[in-house]
Design a protein around this motif. Structure first.
Motif, short mmCIF file in Angstrom:
data_model
loop_
_atom_site.label_atom_id
_atom_site.label_comp_id
_atom_site.label_asym_id
_atom_site.label_seq_id
_atom_site.Cartn_x
_atom_site.Cartn_y
_atom_site.Cartn_z
N PRO A 145 36.40 39.94 34.58
CA PRO A 145 37.26 40.26 35.73
C PRO A 145 37.38 41.76 35.97
O PRO A 145 37.18 42.58 35.08
CB PRO A 145 38.60 39.66 35.32
CG PRO A 145 38.60 39.71 33.83
CD PRO A 145 37.17 39.51 33.41
N HIS A 146 37.75 42.09 37.19
CA HIS A 146 37.85 43.49 37.62
C HIS A 146 38.85 44.28 36.78
O HIS A 146 38.66 45.49 36.56
CB HIS A 146 38.28 43.52 39.09
CG HIS A 146 38.23 44.86 39.73
ND1 HIS A 146 39.26 45.78 39.63
CD2 HIS A 146 37.28 45.46 40.49
CE1 HIS A 146 38.95 46.87 40.30
NE2 HIS A 146 37.75 46.71 40.84
N GLU A 147 39.89 43.62 36.30
CA GLU A 147 40.94 44.32 35.58
C GLU A 147 40.57 44.64 34.13
O GLU A 147 41.36 45.22 33.39
CB GLU A 147 42.24 43.53 35.62
CG GLU A 147 42.15 42.08 35.16
CD GLU A 147 41.82 41.10 36.27
OE1 GLU A 147 42.19 39.92 36.13
OE2 GLU A 147 41.18 41.50 37.28
N SER A 148 39.36 44.30 33.71
CA SER A 148 38.89 44.57 32.36
C SER A 148 38.16 45.91 32.30
O SER A 148 37.42 46.27 33.24
CB SER A 148 37.95 43.46 31.90
OG SER A 148 37.26 43.83 30.72
N ALA A 149 38.30 46.62 31.19
CA ALA A 149 37.54 47.86 30.99
C ALA A 149 36.04 47.59 30.95
O ALA A 149 35.24 48.50 31.22
CB ALA A 149 37.98 48.53 29.69
N PHE A 150 35.64 46.36 30.63
CA PHE A 150 34.22 46.02 30.58
C PHE A 150 33.62 45.80 31.96
O PHE A 150 32.42 45.55 32.09
CB PHE A 150 34.02 44.75 29.74
CG PHE A 150 34.44 44.88 28.31
CD1 PHE A 150 33.68 45.63 27.43
CD2 PHE A 150 35.59 44.27 27.85
CE1 PHE A 150 34.07 45.76 26.10
CE2 PHE A 150 35.99 44.39 26.53
CZ PHE A 150 35.22 45.14 25.64
N ALA A 151 34.44 45.90 33.01
CA ALA A 151 33.96 45.64 34.37
C ALA A 151 33.39 46.87 35.06
O ALA A 151 32.70 46.74 36.07
CB ALA A 151 35.11 45.07 35.22
N HIS A 152 33.66 48.06 34.56
CA HIS A 152 33.20 49.27 35.24
C HIS A 152 31.68 49.33 35.27
O HIS A 152 31.03 49.26 34.23
CB HIS A 152 33.78 50.51 34.55
CG HIS A 152 35.24 50.71 34.84
ND1 HIS A 152 35.68 51.49 35.89
CD2 HIS A 152 36.34 50.22 34.24
CE1 HIS A 152 37.01 51.46 35.92
NE2 HIS A 152 37.43 50.69 34.92
N GLY A 153 31.13 49.44 36.47
CA GLY A 153 29.69 49.47 36.65
C GLY A 153 29.07 48.11 36.90
O GLY A 153 27.86 48.00 37.14
N ASP A 154 29.88 47.05 36.87
CA ASP A 154 29.35 45.72 37.14
C ASP A 154 29.20 45.51 38.65
O ASP A 154 29.73 46.28 39.46
CB ASP A 154 30.29 44.67 36.55
CG ASP A 154 29.58 43.37 36.20
OD1 ASP A 154 28.41 43.20 36.60
OD2 ASP A 154 30.21 42.52 35.54
N HIS A 155 28.49 44.45 39.03
CA HIS A 155 28.38 44.10 40.44
C HIS A 155 29.78 43.73 40.95
O HIS A 155 30.49 42.95 40.30
CB HIS A 155 27.43 42.92 40.61
CG HIS A 155 26.99 42.69 42.02
ND1 HIS A 155 27.85 42.38 43.04
CD2 HIS A 155 25.75 42.71 42.58
CE1 HIS A 155 27.18 42.23 44.17
NE2 HIS A 155 25.90 42.43 43.92
N PRO A 156 30.20 44.27 42.09
CA PRO A 156 31.54 43.94 42.60
C PRO A 156 31.78 42.45 42.79
O PRO A 156 32.91 41.97 42.58
CB PRO A 156 31.59 44.69 43.94
CG PRO A 156 30.66 45.84 43.76
CD PRO A 156 29.53 45.30 42.91
N ASP A 157 30.76 41.68 43.17
CA ASP A 157 30.94 40.23 43.29
C ASP A 157 31.29 39.60 41.94
O ASP A 157 32.11 38.68 41.87
CB ASP A 157 29.67 39.57 43.82
CG ASP A 157 29.43 39.80 45.29
OD1 ASP A 157 30.33 40.34 45.98
OD2 ASP A 157 28.33 39.46 45.77
N HIS A 158 30.66 40.07 40.87
CA HIS A 158 30.96 39.53 39.54
C HIS A 158 32.44 39.68 39.23
O HIS A 158 33.10 38.73 38.81
CB HIS A 158 30.17 40.28 38.46
CG HIS A 158 28.69 40.10 38.53
ND1 HIS A 158 27.83 40.81 37.70
CD2 HIS A 158 27.90 39.32 39.31
CE1 HIS A 158 26.58 40.46 37.96
NE2 HIS A 158 26.59 39.57 38.94
N THR A 159 32.94 40.89 39.40
CA THR A 159 34.31 41.16 38.98
C THR A 159 35.33 40.48 39.90
O THR A 159 36.40 40.09 39.45
CB THR A 159 34.56 42.67 38.89
OG1 THR A 159 34.40 43.28 40.17
CG2 THR A 159 33.59 43.31 37.92
#
Length: 355
Positions: A252-266
């Protein structure tokens, strides 16, 4: 993962009806008992064509995302047209694009299928990259072929059209010989690596809908439009319809692991995290898979498990003209994909490092 520019010099130019590789690889039989260094996942879709030639995989644009509202009511629900017969040890998996699961959630995905458990998969966007329904259907054909390899059968899939209680239209594919598996697609427009969508679909995607900068999205197959309420209600309805023991999804977007991921994923990860409690799914029953940023983690898929994972990806890619690769070495040489295939990282809610 789905961002592409038009190819140059005629390489990998999109064509309809790219034949799938036939036969069942012996490597697929290894999925059931292979251990990897931690659950993991890599997910994506069709890359910006030029990104394939870069030395590293792509990174998505970081855009602030509003909280998911409205969240569906937790009141008792009437049976959905999408309801399926209860299965044993059921997983409902909700992903942004067709291939997120085979890239980011394998080998675990293959182990679920090999175990005989029930798997209900949902793909929220068409992963169309602005190219329309023909390309989206190529990707859907690819993921069905990948599932065929993992389940050890090439029997045909039945297609069902459904109008949900939310008012959304969904298309479902079910193998005629294996009703414990299903794939349901909503075909919302791809949001692009930039989170700005594509001109052919109104320069909008999930990010704009959740943030309220567009009032609605139209699926690429011309189905009923989605406003924010219909989006949340539909995700909740499809999770509930699967009667899951557990849920799998993107980080999810609110996770630190989301930075740089595809926006649709998060966006999809945040949607699932927000609505799952409303349909009785506890937080500890949801597993989130790191997407693009997994390339920065140590490789943890090796040997026979990697061989089987690459086999599945190659079968998918044979139907996706943007990422088609011939042979394991060629698939692993694709920047981004090669890194993701060697990795799979799963996180529980308590491990998300919320920011």
């Amino acid at each position: 993962m789905s961002d592409i520019d038009e190819p140059s010099n005629g390489e990998h130019s999109p064509t309809e009806g790219v034949p799938a590789r036939s036969g069942i690889s012996r490597r697929a039989l290894l999925f059931g008992g292979i251990a990897v260094g931690g659950l993991a996942a890599v997910g994506g879709g069709a890359l910006l064509y030029r990104e394939i030639r870069r030395s590293a995989g792509p990174e998505g644009t970081w855009v602030a995302l509003s909280p998911i509202v409205p969240v569906p009511d937790a009141a008792p629900r009437e049976p959905s047209p999408a309801a399926e017969p209860p299965g044993d040890d059921t997983t409902v998996a909700v992903w942004a694009h067709a291939d997120d699961d085979i890239i980011f959630a394998n080998p675990h995905l293959g182990a679920v299928i090999a175990s005989g458990a029930t798997l209900r998969t949902v793909f929220v966007t068409a992963g169309d990259a602005g190219r329309g329904l023909v390309y989206a259907r190529q990707r859907e054909a690819g993921i069905r072929a990948a599932y065929d390899l993992m389940r050890g059968s090439t029997a045909p899939w039945e297609t069902r059209e459904m109008t949900l209680l939310s008012g959304a239209r969904a298309t479902r594919f079910v193998p005629v010989d294996d009703p414990r598996l299903s794939i349901t697609v909503l075909r919302l427009p791809d949001g692009n690596l930039s989170a700005k969508g594509f001109p052919t679909t109104g320069d909008a995607g999930l990010t704009q809908l959740i943030n309220g900068t567009v009032p609605a999205l139209e699926p690429v197959d011309g189905g009923p439009i989605f406003d924010a309420r219909r989006l949340s209600d539909t995700i909740a309805e499809l999770i509930h319809a699967g009667s899951p023991d557990r849920v799998m999804t993107n980080i999810p977007h609110e996770s630190a692991f989301a930075h740089g991921d595809h926006p649709d994923h998060t966006c999809v990860g945040s949607l699932v995290r927000a609505v799952a409690p409303s349909v009785g799914v506890p937080a500890d029953a949801v597993t989130y898979y790191i997407g693009y940023p997994s390339q920065h983690e140590p490789a943890n898929v090796f040997g026979a498990a990697l061989d089987a994972k690459v086999d599945v990806y190659e079968v998918y890619a044979a139907q996706d003209p943007v990422v088609t690769c011939h042979g394991p070495a060629a698939c692993l040489a694709q920047p981004g994909f090669g890194q993701w295939l060697r990795r799979s990282y799963a996180k529980t809610d308590t491990e998300l490092r919320l920011v």
